[in-house]
Design an enzyme around this catalytic site. Structure first.
Site, PDB file in Angstrom:
ATOM      1  N   LYS A  76       0.859  -1.189   0.000  1.00 46.72           N
ATOM      2  CA  LYS A  76       0.000   0.000   0.000  1.00 46.72           C
ATOM      3  C   LYS A  76       0.890   1.232   0.000  1.00 46.72           C
ATOM      4  CE  LYS A  76      -3.866   2.092   2.602  1.00 46.72           C
ATOM      5  NZ  LYS A  76      -4.778   1.970   3.765  1.00 46.72           N
ATOM      6  N   SER A 151      -9.826   2.259   2.830  1.00 46.69           N
ATOM      7  CA  SER A 151      -8.910   2.998   1.985  1.00 46.69           C
ATOM      8  C   SER A 151      -7.927   2.099   1.230  1.00 46.69           C
ATOM      9  CB  SER A 151      -8.128   4.004   2.837  1.00 46.69           C
ATOM     10  OG  SER A 151      -7.299   3.321   3.769  1.00 46.69           O
ATOM     11  N   SER A 175     -10.197  -0.130   7.038  1.00 51.19           N
ATOM     12  CA  SER A 175      -9.609  -0.049   5.698  1.00 51.19           C
ATOM     13  C   SER A 175      -8.915  -1.298   5.178  1.00 51.19           C
ATOM     14  CB  SER A 175      -8.616   1.111   5.625  1.00 51.19           C
ATOM     15  OG  SER A 175      -9.309   2.296   5.432  1.00 51.19           O
TER      16      SER A 175
HETATM   17  N1  GLN Z   1     -13.301   4.637   6.328  1.00 51.22           N
HETATM   18  C1  GLN Z   1     -12.707   5.064   7.561  1.00 51.22           C
HETATM   19  C2  GLN Z   1     -12.268   6.498   7.434  1.00 51.22           C
HETATM   20  O1  GLN Z   1     -12.534   7.076   6.446  1.00 51.22           O
HETATM   21  C3  GLN Z   1     -11.549   4.186   7.909  1.00 51.22           C
HETATM   22  C4  GLN Z   1     -10.367   4.437   7.065  1.00 51.22           C
HETATM   23  C5  GLN Z   1      -9.210   3.601   7.472  1.00 51.22           C
HETATM   24  O2  GLN Z   1      -9.365   2.571   8.120  1.00 51.22           O
HETATM   25  N2  GLN Z   1      -8.029   4.047   7.101  1.00 51.22           N
HETATM   26  O3  GLN Z   1     -11.674   7.035   8.291  1.00 51.22           O
END
Ligand code: GLN
Length: 484
Positions: A76, A151, A175
């Site tokens: 990532k 994400s 995410s």
């Molecule tokens: N969707 C959540 C957010 O927008 C979690 C994102 C994540 O786990 N990085 O914060």
């Protein structure tokens, strides 16, 4: 070759059935062919990947090299990679080339892994659909008109489309698990502190945790073996030995007590998703587990608490991007203030700005007690809910996300709708406990994930339950039809 599991690739390399240079070239050719449609990778450096593969082949020829010697993987783009751009999905870091490797990258390289490239993601990991990336959205291999989740959507799409055997990912509020669910993969968020955050670009430091994205629990276990462990460079790293996550995969499930939180099976859950999850639970019962209704009474407060704590921490973490030390700098600033303001205005996207504003507000004098301190109290209550639950059950099961992959634009206009995507995943981050998502079935050809949550450091237990489920079912072997 691209259908082989991580285990199979490792073993084939060991038996010299093919070389690392061959399999790496094979994946690079697939990326060149399929990535333009999927947008799963932000950066690919074929020459560097092939050079690393040839080095791995040389080491193997000499009888050296780590346990994953020559295995290609994707990272990532939140993990710093020495000499390779690390953008974090943001214009702010579009030109950032780190002078060092994140601990996760360093460990996997020491194990012998070859980096294919860096995967696309929501900007600074803020999002649930990959639509906030500066580099454009990732497409879900199961349906190119739909989001892959976020994400870590690039890591999920890359593994689902077999543009990498496995990938690293991170999870602050869901995410890893939500994109794993939406792309039909097994993704694990370890216990907070199990995987080093050193060199992993910070979003919300008390919640961020790296973990594996894979096509099976067995592969996730193997990857985690080489990601986890104490790191003196991360002050929140847990200093206990790392077990072999593969050792307990086959353990019998008879007598396993699975808790079903009543709060996770109510309003807001898509009926099709619920049917898939219930069918999966029935399968686990056939394998010898027993189901118990439990309560996590503070669950309804997890999303609101998260959306105070995560933005508060992000507003602090992202203050380092000032146009001075690294990252984007605006052109022809009038003075210092203008440079700060315009560099940040031009390089951050809307979602990142929204979070910085919310976080700064929540932390400001006068509002701190009303918002931030309250949210921290709720966090404590949520952690206590889990502590009480794990006195009665071994593992908690739930949907991973309320519905299967949605269409582009369907939720991006309304932040609250998007934030509710993580309604089942966020509590595990607030409590610091490990959780995974595994494929449980399909609705109209789209994957549905089942979430398993464990007590602190019970990753091996979760992987065991998922592996046994995958021995009895074939949902994890299904592949997106349009991707050959
Ligand atoms: N969707 C959540 C957010 O927008 C979690 C994102 C994540 O786990 N990085 O914060």
């Amino acid at each position: 070759m691209h259908d082989l599991s991580l285990h199979a690739i490792r073993d084939a390399l060991a038996r010299r059935e093919f070389s690392s240079a061959e399999i790496t070239a094979h994946f690079l050719a697939r990326i060149a062919r399929l990535n333009p449609a999927l947008n799963a990778y932000i950066t690919v450096d074929p020459e560097a990947a092939l050079a690393a593969a040839r080095r791995a082949d040389e080491l193997r020829a000499r009888g050296e090299g780590g346990p994953l010697c020559g295995v290609p993987i994707a990272h990532k783009d939140i993990f710093c990679t020495n000499g390779m751009r690390t953008s974090c999905g943001s214009r702010m870091l579009d030109s950032f080339v780190p002078p060092y490797d994140a601990t996760v990258v360093e460990r996997l390289a020491a194990a012998g892994c070859v980096t294919l490239g860096k995967t696309n993601m929501d900007e600074f990991a803020m999002g649930s659909s990959n639509e906030t990336s500066y580099y454009g959205p990732v497409r879900n291999p199961w349906d190119l008109e739909r989001v892959p989740g976020g994400s870590s959507g690039g890591s999920a799409a890359a593994v689902a489309a077999r543009l990498a055997p496995v990938a690293t990912a991170t999870d602050t509020g869901g995410s890893i698990r939500q994109p794993a669910a939406l792309c039909g993969l097994t993704g694990l968020k370890p216990t907070y502190g199990r995987v080093s955050r050193h060199g992993m670009i910070a979003f919300a430091s008390s919640l961020d945790q790296g973990g594996p994205m894979a096509r099976s629990a067995a592969d996730a276990a193997l990857l985690l073996n080489h990601m986890a462990g104490f790191d003196a460079r991360d002050s929140t790293s847990i200093d206990t030995a790392v077990p072999d996550y593969g050792a307990e995969l086959d353990a019998d499930l008879r007598g396993l007590r699975i808790g079903l939180p009543r709060e996770y099976f109510g309003e807001g859950l898509n009926p099709g998703t619920e049917r898939v999850v219930r069918a999966g639970l029935a399968e686990l019962e056939r394998l010898g587990a027993t189901l118990h209704e439990i309560s996590l009474p503070h669950s309804p407060l997890s999303v609101p608490a998260y959306y105070v704590i995560a933005p508060a921490e992000c507003s602090t973490n992202l203050s380092r991007y000032d146009g001075v030390r690294y990252g984007y700098r605006c052109r022809d600033p009038l003075d210092l203030q203008d440079m700060y303001a315009r560099s940040r205005a031009e390089a951050f996207g809307d979602e990142v700005k929204r979070r910085i504003l919310v976080g700064t507000y929540a932390l400001s004098a006068g509002y701190y007690d009303a918002y931030y301190r309250k949210a921290q109290k709720i966090r404590r209550l949520i952690a206590e809910d889990f502590r009480a639950a794990f006195r009665e059950v071994d593992v908690i099961a739930s949907p991973a996300s309320p519905s299967p992959a949605f269409r582009f634009g369907e939720k991006s206009a309304d932040p609250i709708t998007m934030y509710l995507e993580d309604i089942y995943t966020i509590a595990a981050n607030l409590a610091g406990v490990p959780a995974l998502s595994m494929p449980g079935g399909l609705i109209d050809g789209l994957p549905v994930g089942i979430q398993l949550i464990g007590n602190h450091l019970q990753e091996a237990r979760l992987l065991n339950v998922a592996h046994r489920f995958q021995q009895a079912t074939d949902w994890h072997l299904r592949q997106p039809a349009g991707i050959a």
